[in-house]
Design an enzyme around this catalytic site. Structure first.
Site, PDB file in Angstrom:
ATOM      1  N   ALA A   1      47.415 -49.115  68.757  1.00 35.40           N
ATOM      2  CA  ALA A   1      47.772 -50.363  68.084  1.00 35.40           C
ATOM      3  C   ALA A   1      48.964 -50.972  68.819  1.00 35.40           C
ATOM      4  CB  ALA A   1      48.109 -50.127  66.616  1.00 35.40           C
ATOM      5  N   LYS A   2      49.227 -52.241  68.547  1.00 41.05           N
ATOM      6  CA  LYS A   2      50.364 -52.928  69.148  1.00 41.05           C
ATOM      7  C   LYS A   2      50.652 -54.171  68.316  1.00 41.05           C
ATOM      8  CE  LYS A   2      53.003 -52.531  72.935  1.00 41.05           C
ATOM      9  NZ  LYS A   2      53.576 -51.257  73.422  1.00 41.05           N
TER      10      LYS A   2
END
Length: 384
Positions: free
Chosen positions: A77-78
Site C-alpha cells: 500500500a502507499k
C-alpha cells in the site's frame, strides 16, 4: 494525461484506490491499497507537490513485492498527499488527510514516513485520529522507533552492497562508491560503507554533485550535512559538478538513492559502474535493466536493496500497542541478515535462469503473493 485508476488494475491489484480532498485546508490526497493477500496493506506516506495517483499506485505495487521479497506478512500500500512539505498549511492538510481516511486507518492501512514527512507528522496523525496505532515512525518520546536517526534503510542498502560484492568475489575495502542522493538513505549507506572500508568518491544533493577520485572526507561531509542540509556539497568545496554527474564518474558501485526513473537506456549504455544497488524506489526502467544486464552490470533491485525500512516497519507494526519498542541492535541485525540473504538468493536465481535480477526478484515475490492469493481463494477457479 494521467492514467485512470481502472487502467492501473491487473490481476494483483490495486484492490482499493481512495482519492480524498478538503476544500477548506486545500488537502488533496490518495491512498492505494494494492494487494492484501499476505497481510494488511502497509507502505509509507509521502507529501509532494507532484504526487499523482499513478505514482502512488506504482509505489504501492513495489511495496507488495518488497514485503513478499523479505517474506514478511504484510501487503502493499502507499499514500500520497499533494502539497508543499515546507508550506505553512502542512499540519492542517495532514489532519484533514487523516480525517478523510478514518474509515481505512488503522483497519486497512497504517500511516508511515516517506518523502516529505517527519516523525512529528506521524505524531499529528495519531493525535488527529486519537489512535496510537494509526501511524508508525513516531518520535521516540511517543514510543516510536527512530528510523531516520538509525538510518535503517541506508544501513540495509550498504549491507546488500557488501553481500553483492562478496558474491562477485570482491572485497568492499577500497571499492569506489558513488551515491546519488545524500539524505536519510544516502548518508546512512555512506556511513556503513565507510565503516566497511569503501571509498566514497561522489555524492549529490539538489545543489549539485561533489566528487573526489581519492575519496571524500565522509566525517566532514556528514558534519556539514547536519549543519547545512543539501548545501553540504557546496560548503565542502572541491570539485562541484552539475547534478547528474555523480552517475557518470568512474566508480565500481553506483547507488541511486534519490528519486525514481533516473537511469534510462541512454545512461545504461555508458554507465561506468559495474554494480548498481538501488537505494531509491524505481530508479531504473525495464529497458535500462535489460541494457545493464547485457553489459554484465549487476543490479540489486530496489525492493531487495532498500527493504531495511520494511523490516524496521514490521517491528514497529508489532510494537504499536506495546510499551517496549524494539532495540536498535535487534532491528539492525535483522535488517542485515535478511537483506544479505535476499541479495544472494536473487543474484543466484538471476544467474541460474539467465534473466535480469529484477525479473528474478519479481518472480520470487510474485510466487509468494500468488500462493497467498490461492490459499485465500482469491484466484479464479480455473487458476486454482
Amino acid at each position: 494525461m494521467s492514467a485512470s485508476p481502472l487502467d492501473l488494475m491487473d490481476d494483483y491489484g490495486p484492490e482499493k484506490v481512495v482519492c480524498v480532498s478538503d476544500t477548506r485546508s486545500g488537502m488533496r490526497g490518495v491512498l492505494v491499497i494494492d494487494n492484501t493477500a499476505r497481510g494488511m496493506g502497509k507502505g509509507g506516506t509521502r507529501m509532494s507537490t507532484s504526487v499523482t495517483v499513478e505514482e502512488i499506485a506504482r509505489l504501492a505495487r513495489t511495496m507488495t513485492w518488497k514485503w513478499a521479497a523479505v517474506d514478511l506478512p504484510f501487503g502493499g500500500a502507499k499514500a500520497g498527499l499533494v502539497g508543499d512539505p515546507q508550506g505553512p498549511d502542512k499540519e492542517r492538510q495532514l489532519r484533514a488527510f487523516a480525517r478523510a481516511l478514518a474509515h481505512e486507518v488503522p483497519s486497512d492501512y497504517v500511516f508511515g514516513l516517506d518523502m516529505g514527512l517527519t516523525e512529528r507528522d506521524a505524531a499529528i496523525f495519531i493525535d488527529e485520529l486519537r489512535d496510537r496505532g494509526a501511524s508508525v515512525g513516531l518520535p521516540a518520546e511517543l514510543g516510536g522507533f527512530p528510523y531516520d536517526e538509525l538510518g535503517v534503510t541506508g544501513h540495509g542498502v550498504a549491507e546488500a552492497t557488501d553481500a553483492a560484492l562478496r558474491h562477485l568475489g570482491r572485497d568492499t575495502a577500497g571499492v569506489r562508491v558513488s551515491l546519488q542522493g545524500f539524505g536519510a538513505v544516502g548518508t546512512a549507506a555512506a556511513r556503513r560503507l565507510n565503516q566497511l572500508g569503501a571509498r566514497i568518491v561522489a555524492v549529490s544533493t539538489s545543489e549539485g554533485a561533489l566528487t573526489d577520485p581519492d575519496g571524500l572526507d565522509l566525517d566532514l561531509l556528514l558534519k556539514l550535512r547536519a549543519e547545512a542540509g543539501d548545501r553540504c556539497v557546496l560548503e565542502y568545496g572541491g570539485d562541484i559538478r552539475p547534478l547528474g554527474a555523480e552517475l557518470r564518474v568512474p566508480a565500481d558501485v553506483l547507488i541511486p538513492a534519490a528519486r525514481q526513473d533516473v537511469i534510462d537506456v541512454a545512461l545504461a549504455r555508458e554507465l561506468p559502474a559495474r554494480l548498481v544497488v538501488e537505494g531509491a524506489n524505481l530508479p531504473t526502467d525495464r529497458a535500462a535493466q535489460a541494457v545493464l544486464s547485457e553489459r554484465g552490470i549487476v543490479v540489486v533491485p530496489d525492493f531487495i536493496a532498500n527493504a531495511g525500512g520494511v523490516v524496521a516497519a514490521a517491528y514497529s507494526m508489532d510494537s504499536r500497542g506495546s510499551s517496549f519498542p524494539p532495540s536498535a541492535d535487534v532491528v539492525l541485525a535483522s535488517v542485515s541478515a535478511r537483506l544479505r540473504a535476499n541479495t544472494i538468493t536473487v543474484l543466484d536465481a538471476a544467474s541460474a535462469g539467465r534473466r535480469t535480477t529484477h525479473e528474478a526478484a519479481l518472480a520470487i515475490a510474485q510466487d509468494r503473493v500468488l500462493t497467498a492469493m490461492r490459499l485465500r481463494g482469491r484466484l479464479p477457479q480455473a487458476v486454482l
